[in-house]
Design a protein around this motif. Structure first.
Motif, PDB file in Angstrom:
ATOM      1  N   GLN A   4       0.727  -1.133   0.130  1.00  0.00           N
ATOM      2  CA  GLN A   4      -0.110   0.036  -0.038  1.00  0.00           C
ATOM      3  C   GLN A   4       0.843   1.366  -0.060  1.00  0.00           C
ATOM      4  O   GLN A   4       0.370   2.155  -0.473  1.00  0.00           O
ATOM      5  N   LEU A   5       2.226   1.306   0.503  1.00  0.00           N
ATOM      6  CA  LEU A   5       2.815   2.280   0.654  1.00  0.00           C
ATOM      7  C   LEU A   5       3.309   2.996  -0.770  1.00  0.00           C
ATOM      8  O   LEU A   5       3.300   4.105  -1.043  1.00  0.00           O
ATOM      9  N   SER A   6       3.444   2.075  -1.623  1.00  0.00           N
ATOM     10  CA  SER A   6       3.869   2.055  -3.118  1.00  0.00           C
ATOM     11  C   SER A   6       2.765   2.671  -3.629  1.00  0.00           C
ATOM     12  O   SER A   6       3.114   3.487  -4.877  1.00  0.00           O
ATOM     13  N   LYS A   7       1.542   2.665  -3.249  1.00  0.00           N
ATOM     14  CA  LYS A   7       0.454   3.289  -3.811  1.00  0.00           C
ATOM     15  C   LYS A   7      -0.020   4.717  -3.389  1.00  0.00           C
ATOM     16  O   LYS A   7      -0.963   5.185  -3.963  1.00  0.00           O
ATOM     17  N   LEU A   8       0.805   5.348  -2.585  1.00  0.00           N
ATOM     18  CA  LEU A   8       0.240   6.410  -1.964  1.00  0.00           C
ATOM     19  C   LEU A   8       1.238   7.468  -3.018  1.00  0.00           C
ATOM     20  O   LEU A   8       2.111   7.928  -2.563  1.00  0.00           O
ATOM     21  N   LYS A   9       0.796   7.747  -4.114  1.00  0.00           N
ATOM     22  CA  LYS A   9       1.198   8.386  -5.054  1.00  0.00           C
ATOM     23  C   LYS A   9       1.251  10.003  -4.843  1.00  0.00           C
ATOM     24  O   LYS A   9       2.580  10.693  -4.843  1.00  0.00           O
ATOM     25  N   TYR A  10       0.320  10.482  -4.367  1.00  0.00           N
ATOM     26  CA  TYR A  10       0.347  11.904  -4.053  1.00  0.00           C
ATOM     27  C   TYR A  10       1.164  12.162  -2.799  1.00  0.00           C
ATOM     28  O   TYR A  10       2.118  13.223  -2.788  1.00  0.00           O
ATOM     29  N   LEU A  11       1.202  11.238  -1.679  1.00  0.00           N
ATOM     30  CA  LEU A  11       1.994  11.467  -0.705  1.00  0.00           C
ATOM     31  C   LEU A  11       3.583  11.566  -1.141  1.00  0.00           C
ATOM     32  O   LEU A  11       4.556  11.986  -0.653  1.00  0.00           O
ATOM     33  N   ASP A  12       3.858  10.415  -2.170  1.00  0.00           N
ATOM     34  CA  ASP A  12       5.272  10.410  -2.586  1.00  0.00           C
ATOM     35  C   ASP A  12       5.841  11.611  -3.449  1.00  0.00           C
ATOM     36  O   ASP A  12       6.452  12.360  -3.151  1.00  0.00           O
ATOM     37  N   SER A  13       4.610  12.352  -3.908  1.00  0.00           N
ATOM     38  CA  SER A  13       4.929  13.505  -4.559  1.00  0.00           C
ATOM     39  C   SER A  13       5.376  14.770  -3.418  1.00  0.00           C
ATOM     40  O   SER A  13       6.021  15.549  -3.785  1.00  0.00           O
ATOM     41  N   VAL A  14       4.494  14.737  -2.591  1.00  0.00           N
ATOM     42  CA  VAL A  14       4.728  15.744  -1.395  1.00  0.00           C
ATOM     43  C   VAL A  14       5.950  15.530  -0.891  1.00  0.00           C
ATOM     44  O   VAL A  14       6.744  16.534  -0.713  1.00  0.00           O
ATOM     45  N   ILE A  15       6.476  14.348  -0.625  1.00  0.00           N
ATOM     46  CA  ILE A  15       7.852  13.992   0.013  1.00  0.00           C
ATOM     47  C   ILE A  15       9.072  14.567  -1.021  1.00  0.00           C
ATOM     48  O   ILE A  15       9.819  15.360  -0.902  1.00  0.00           O
ATOM     49  N   LYS A  16       8.875  14.279  -2.386  1.00  0.00           N
ATOM     50  CA  LYS A  16       9.606  14.683  -3.226  1.00  0.00           C
ATOM     51  C   LYS A  16       9.815  16.274  -3.532  1.00  0.00           C
ATOM     52  O   LYS A  16      10.864  16.778  -3.457  1.00  0.00           O
ATOM     53  N   GLU A  17       8.515  16.730  -3.504  1.00  0.00           N
ATOM     54  CA  GLU A  17       8.785  18.206  -3.377  1.00  0.00           C
ATOM     55  C   GLU A  17       9.272  18.921  -2.469  1.00  0.00           C
ATOM     56  O   GLU A  17       9.937  19.820  -2.408  1.00  0.00           O
ATOM     57  N   THR A  18       9.047  18.148  -0.995  1.00  0.00           N
ATOM     58  CA  THR A  18       9.568  18.775   0.043  1.00  0.00           C
ATOM     59  C   THR A  18      11.302  18.764  -0.050  1.00  0.00           C
ATOM     60  O   THR A  18      11.995  19.667   0.328  1.00  0.00           O
ATOM     61  N   LEU A  19      11.455  17.650  -0.649  1.00  0.00           N
ATOM     62  CA  LEU A  19      13.251  17.302  -0.656  1.00  0.00           C
ATOM     63  C   LEU A  19      13.715  18.311  -1.788  1.00  0.00           C
ATOM     64  O   LEU A  19      14.922  18.569  -1.947  1.00  0.00           O
ATOM     65  N   ARG A  20      12.762  18.789  -2.924  1.00  0.00           N
ATOM     66  CA  ARG A  20      13.163  19.854  -3.601  1.00  0.00           C
ATOM     67  C   ARG A  20      13.223  21.147  -2.909  1.00  0.00           C
ATOM     68  O   ARG A  20      14.371  21.899  -3.137  1.00  0.00           O
ATOM     69  N   PHE A  40       6.009  25.425  -3.177  1.00  0.00           N
ATOM     70  CA  PHE A  40       5.705  24.279  -2.753  1.00  0.00           C
ATOM     71  C   PHE A  40       4.430  23.862  -3.565  1.00  0.00           C
ATOM     72  O   PHE A  40       3.396  23.957  -3.245  1.00  0.00           O
ATOM     73  N   ARG A  41       4.685  22.725  -4.570  1.00  0.00           N
ATOM     74  CA  ARG A  41       3.526  22.608  -5.473  1.00  0.00           C
ATOM     75  C   ARG A  41       3.875  20.976  -5.900  1.00  0.00           C
ATOM     76  O   ARG A  41       4.422  20.665  -6.733  1.00  0.00           O
ATOM     77  N   PRO A  42       3.193  20.103  -5.008  1.00  0.00           N
ATOM     78  CA  PRO A  42       3.541  18.639  -5.238  1.00  0.00           C
ATOM     79  C   PRO A  42       2.985  18.004  -6.605  1.00  0.00           C
ATOM     80  O   PRO A  42       3.481  17.248  -7.182  1.00  0.00           O
ATOM     81  N   GLU A  43       1.967  18.635  -7.084  1.00  0.00           N
ATOM     82  CA  GLU A  43       1.452  18.279  -8.261  1.00  0.00           C
ATOM     83  C   GLU A  43       2.439  18.449  -9.476  1.00  0.00           C
ATOM     84  O   GLU A  43       2.248  17.581 -10.437  1.00  0.00           O
ATOM     85  N   ARG A  44       3.377  19.214  -9.541  1.00  0.00           N
ATOM     86  CA  ARG A  44       4.367  19.064 -10.451  1.00  0.00           C
ATOM     87  C   ARG A  44       4.945  17.897 -10.840  1.00  0.00           C
ATOM     88  O   ARG A  44       5.322  17.498 -11.753  1.00  0.00           O
ATOM     89  N   TRP A  45       4.930  16.950  -9.711  1.00  0.00           N
ATOM     90  CA  TRP A  45       5.386  15.525  -9.986  1.00  0.00           C
ATOM     91  C   TRP A  45       4.503  14.743 -10.747  1.00  0.00           C
ATOM     92  O   TRP A  45       4.859  13.392 -10.782  1.00  0.00           O
ATOM     93  N   GLU A  46       3.231  15.054 -10.769  1.00  0.00           N
ATOM     94  CA  GLU A  46       2.471  14.248 -11.574  1.00  0.00           C
ATOM     95  C   GLU A  46       2.052  14.838 -12.961  1.00  0.00           C
ATOM     96  O   GLU A  46       1.486  14.121 -13.631  1.00  0.00           O
ATOM     97  N   GLU A  47       3.021  15.780 -13.423  1.00  0.00           N
ATOM     98  CA  GLU A  47       2.748  16.452 -14.885  1.00  0.00           C
ATOM     99  C   GLU A  47       3.751  15.394 -15.833  1.00  0.00           C
ATOM    100  O   GLU A  47       4.560  14.765 -15.460  1.00  0.00           O
TER     101      GLU A  47
END
Length: 518
Positions: free
Chosen positions: A369-385, A436-443
């Motif tokens: 299930q952790l691997s299916k949390l795509k938006y949370l993944d985007s939040v973490i990636k954007e935080t690290l950016r 801070f825009r996590p949605e960029r990781w879904e583009e």
């Protein structure tokens, strides 16, 4: 008289050499801050209250996509051009496989306790090969239960300390959590020691603190004496030196484990599944022999000949040491930044909470299930950016004079990627790069940003613990956000005050945790 003349001549020769290094970049026509004679820019590079990697960002704005600095006898080129970074870290890795040396750390080819972060050449390849199974998918699945246990324990402390609506410093709580996790999976800690005098916590926190600047200055200004004299003095001192204290704690744990395994063997007890990194490292065996081919002397075959398939006792101490440091600090900082940004952007937090409820309806969150949390993944990636906390890892040492773009980089030169400038580059990330825009990781086309995104490094030396860090963060944030909202309060520093020299972190992150359901 003869002695006086010789002494004077040596002083003149020594000063001339230091001055030659100090003026190296100016003589080559490469811009950069000049610093002070002998010291160069070493003082800016060890200022805990003014993080050096934020200083890089300011210097890049002033001097351009590359500039030079000196630190004692070290010459360092700082680059923020994505193509140059890709050349150094990926395409020409064979020419840039080492890391910046400091005399206090020891010789990466000779020191018995060299660890994965500092090692180079065939030794790095061997240590990487032996350590990789500890971070495989199968290993992470086994570690997930331990991480979850620590997450549940942290939630208990959060509940007890926020019952009256009081704000808490999330950084301190996350440090307790990450130290608990890494203590259990690396050192075989049998039970949670969260907020309970964990003997690992203070020495590890001290290593990332603001003290002992003199050691770092000596390591850069007098590298030879630091390597051959200071290390012997330091490692013979009492436990007041945090790194020495931590080494001794690891040594004791390792000695106990070896004795236990020997006793089990003598009593006919079959070895079970590895309990922690110590067991994994004691069992580790490389699948390859690194040998010279036709006398070739490249980074894999330097000091050619067959090498041991197993880790030595000293190497196990070194590996546990570096994994304790890395597993503690960077994950705690990333969690702190994520919580702060979610509190500042409640619409993003609501979207994360909705995803968690849909993907993880049951009390226990599974590994899949952790691997299916795509938006949370985007939040973490954007935080690290937005907050590239581990920029210290984005350095290489030139092992052979090379041409990168139109620039000749001489052997022995250190090369830093200015990660903060890369992560805020508007050409790569758009005009909203500072937002801070996590949605960029879904583009569509996000993979085009790979040259400008390196929170865990880039190329073959990318952080080995990246997937473990992601698992810890997703699991803990999911558990917290199910029950609480992150809310800013009067004690929340906006913007955050950033400190640190090895990593860049917030001084504190005070937030209110508001229960979602009462």
């Amino acid at each position: 008289m003869a002695f006086l003349l010789i002494f004077t001549a040596l002083i003149v020769i020594g000063l001339s050499y230091y001055l030659a290094v100090w003026t190296y970049w100016k003589r080559r026509g490469i811009p950069g801050p000049i610093g002070f004679p002998i010291l160069g820019n070493v003082l800016e590079m060890i200022d805990h209250d003014a993080p050096p990697f934020l200083q890089f960002q300011k210097w890049s704005q002033k001097y351009g996509s590359y500039f030079g600095i000196t630190e004692g006898l070290s010459k360092t080129l700082v680059i923020s051009d994505p193509e140059m970074v890709n050349e150094v870290f990926v395409k020409q890795f064979d020419n840039f496989y080492g890391r910046k040396l400091n005399g206090i750390q020891g010789d990466p080819n000779k020191d018995k306790r060299v660890h994965l972060f500092a090692s180079e050449g065939h030794r790095w390849k061997r240590l990487r090969n032996l350590s990789s199974p500890s971070f495989s998918n199968n290993s992470l699945k086994k570690l997930k239960r331990t991480v979850e246990d620590s997450a549940v324990e942290l939630l208990k402390h959060i509940e007890n300390n926020t019952a009256n609506g009081d704000s808490i410093d999330m950084l301190l709580y996350y440090q307790e959590f990450t130290m608990d996790v890494i203590g259990r999976i690396a050192m075989g800690q049998n039970e949670s020691k969260m907020f309970n005098d964990n003997i690992l916590l203070e020495p590890v926190k001290s290593i990332f603190g603001s003290g002992r600047r003199w050691l770092m200055i000596l390591g850069q200004v007098l590298p030879k004496p630091a390597a051959y004299i200071m290390r012997k003095i330091i490692f013979s001192l009492p436990k007041s030196i945090p790194a020495v204290q931590l080494h001794r704690i690891i040594e004791e744990a390792l000695e106990k484990r070896i004795a236990q395994r020997k006793n089990d063997q003598e009593n006919g007890v079959e070895p079970g599944e590895p309990e922690d990194f110590i067991d994994l490292f004691l069992n580790a065996e490389s699948e390859i022999d690194i040998v010279s081919e036709n006398g070739k002397d490249d980074f894999l075959t330097k000091n050619s000949g067959k090498v041991s398939k197993n880790l030595t006792i000293d190497e196990i101490v070194g590996q546990c040491f570096v994994f304790l440091l890395a597993g503690f600090d960077t994950t705690a900082l990333s969690l702190s930044y994520s919580s702060y940004l979610l509190a500042r952007h409640p619409e993003v937090m609501r979207k994360v909470q909705k995803e968690i409820e849909e993907v993880c309806p049951d009390p226990e969150i599974t590994f899949d299930q952790l691997s299916k949390l795509k938006y949370l993944d985007s939040v973490i990636k954007e935080t690290l950016r937005i907050y590239p906390l581990g920029a210290v890892a984005n350095m290489r040492r030139c092992m052979k004079t090379s041409k990168v773009g139109d620039l000749i980089i001489e052997k022995g030169t250190n090369v830093y990627a200015d990660t903060w400038s890369l992560h805020y580059n508007k050409t790569l990330w758009g005009e909203d790069a500072a937002e801070f825009r996590p949605e960029r990781w879904e583009e569509e086309g996000i993979t085009d940003f790979k040259l400008g995104y390196m929170p865990f490094g880039s190329g073959p030396r990318q952080c080995i613990g990246m997937r473990l860090a992601y698992m810890e963060e997703k699991l803990l944030l999911s558990q917290i956000l199910r029950k609480y909202d992150f809310v800013t309060c009067e004690k929340t520093a906006i913007p955050l005050k950033l400190v640190g020299r090895a990593t860049t972190g917030p001084e504190e992150v005070y937030l209110n945790l508001k229960p979602r359901y009462t």
